[in-house]
Structure formats: structure tokens, C-alpha cells
Design a protein around this motif. Structure first.
Motif, PDB file in Angstrom:
ATOM      1  N   TRP A  31      -8.279  11.424   9.227  1.00  0.00           N
ATOM      2  CA  TRP A  31      -7.083  12.169   9.041  1.00  0.00           C
ATOM      3  C   TRP A  31      -6.659  12.344   7.326  1.00  0.00           C
ATOM      4  O   TRP A  31      -6.448  13.377   6.675  1.00  0.00           O
ATOM      5  N   TYR A  32      -6.647  11.321   6.785  1.00  0.00           N
ATOM      6  CA  TYR A  32      -6.226  11.102   5.428  1.00  0.00           C
ATOM      7  C   TYR A  32      -7.281  11.853   4.560  1.00  0.00           C
ATOM      8  O   TYR A  32      -6.853  12.585   3.680  1.00  0.00           O
ATOM      9  N   ARG A  33      -8.456  11.852   4.968  1.00  0.00           N
ATOM     10  CA  ARG A  33      -9.722  12.519   4.167  1.00  0.00           C
ATOM     11  C   ARG A  33      -9.412  14.151   4.316  1.00  0.00           C
ATOM     12  O   ARG A  33      -9.930  14.919   3.530  1.00  0.00           O
ATOM     13  N   SER A  34      -9.115  14.539   5.596  1.00  0.00           N
ATOM     14  CA  SER A  34      -9.322  15.839   5.916  1.00  0.00           C
ATOM     15  C   SER A  34      -7.730  16.654   5.618  1.00  0.00           C
ATOM     16  O   SER A  34      -7.497  17.860   5.801  1.00  0.00           O
ATOM     17  N   ILE A  62       0.664  -1.082  -0.087  1.00  0.00           N
ATOM     18  CA  ILE A  62      -0.092  -0.001   0.020  1.00  0.00           C
ATOM     19  C   ILE A  62       1.092   1.132   0.081  1.00  0.00           C
ATOM     20  O   ILE A  62       1.919   1.232   1.011  1.00  0.00           O
ATOM     21  N   GLN A  63       0.583   2.162  -0.831  1.00  0.00           N
ATOM     22  CA  GLN A  63       1.106   3.313  -1.024  1.00  0.00           C
ATOM     23  C   GLN A  63       0.657   4.600  -1.000  1.00  0.00           C
ATOM     24  O   GLN A  63      -0.776   4.465  -1.843  1.00  0.00           O
ATOM     25  N   THR A  64       0.727   5.611  -0.351  1.00  0.00           N
ATOM     26  CA  THR A  64       0.215   7.040  -0.565  1.00  0.00           C
ATOM     27  C   THR A  64       0.776   7.837  -1.571  1.00  0.00           C
ATOM     28  O   THR A  64       1.909   7.957  -1.753  1.00  0.00           O
ATOM     29  N   HIS A  65       0.066   8.621  -2.263  1.00  0.00           N
ATOM     30  CA  HIS A  65       0.789   9.863  -3.115  1.00  0.00           C
ATOM     31  C   HIS A  65       0.121  11.129  -2.487  1.00  0.00           C
ATOM     32  O   HIS A  65      -0.894  11.346  -2.126  1.00  0.00           O
TER      33      HIS A  65
END
Length: 67
Positions: free
Chosen positions: A37-40, A5-8
Motif C-alpha cells: 500500500w505504501y509503495r503504490s 517511525i514517521q512517514t512523510h
């Protein structure tokens, strides 16, 4: 075979973790997609689930873009 899993974000790609089973990876992926947290945060653009291959290449299995 492993699943990553990676975030960009604006600075590039960040590896979140590796998982041995697809079921574990999908659960972690779903958790990150729903994380407040990721959403905001505003800087994280998306998260992806990648199947790692022996040849060093990866195949994207899922992608989620944060609005």
C-alpha cells in the motif's frame, strides 16, 4: 530511549509509532518499507526511523524513499 517511525507526505510528517527497542523499531520499519500500500499509494514520500533523545531532539537512523 525510544525509537519513533514517521512517514512523510505532501501534508507533512505523521508519527506511526514509538518502540522501546531498536530491534522492534527496525522490524516495523522494514515492514512499512515493503508494504504494498505504501509503495503504490503515491502520496507517501518516505518513512524514517528516529532515535528520540532526552533533550527533545531526534537523530535519524534510517530513511527510505518511495518512488
Amino acid at each position: 530511549m525510544t525509537y519513533t517511525i514517521q512517514t512523510h507526505d505532501a501534508w507533512g510528517i505523521v508519527k506511526v509509532g514509538d518502540f522501546q527497542s531498536l530491534a522492534e523499531a527496525r522490524q516495523a520499519f522494514a515492514t512499512l518499507c515493503a508494504d504494498p500500500w505504501y509503495r503504490s499509494d503515491g502520496t507517501v514520500r518516505g518513512v524514517e526511523l528516529v532515535e528520540s533523545r532526552q533533550d527533545g531532539e531526534g537523530q535519524r537512523l534510517a530513511w527510505f524513499a518511495f518512488q
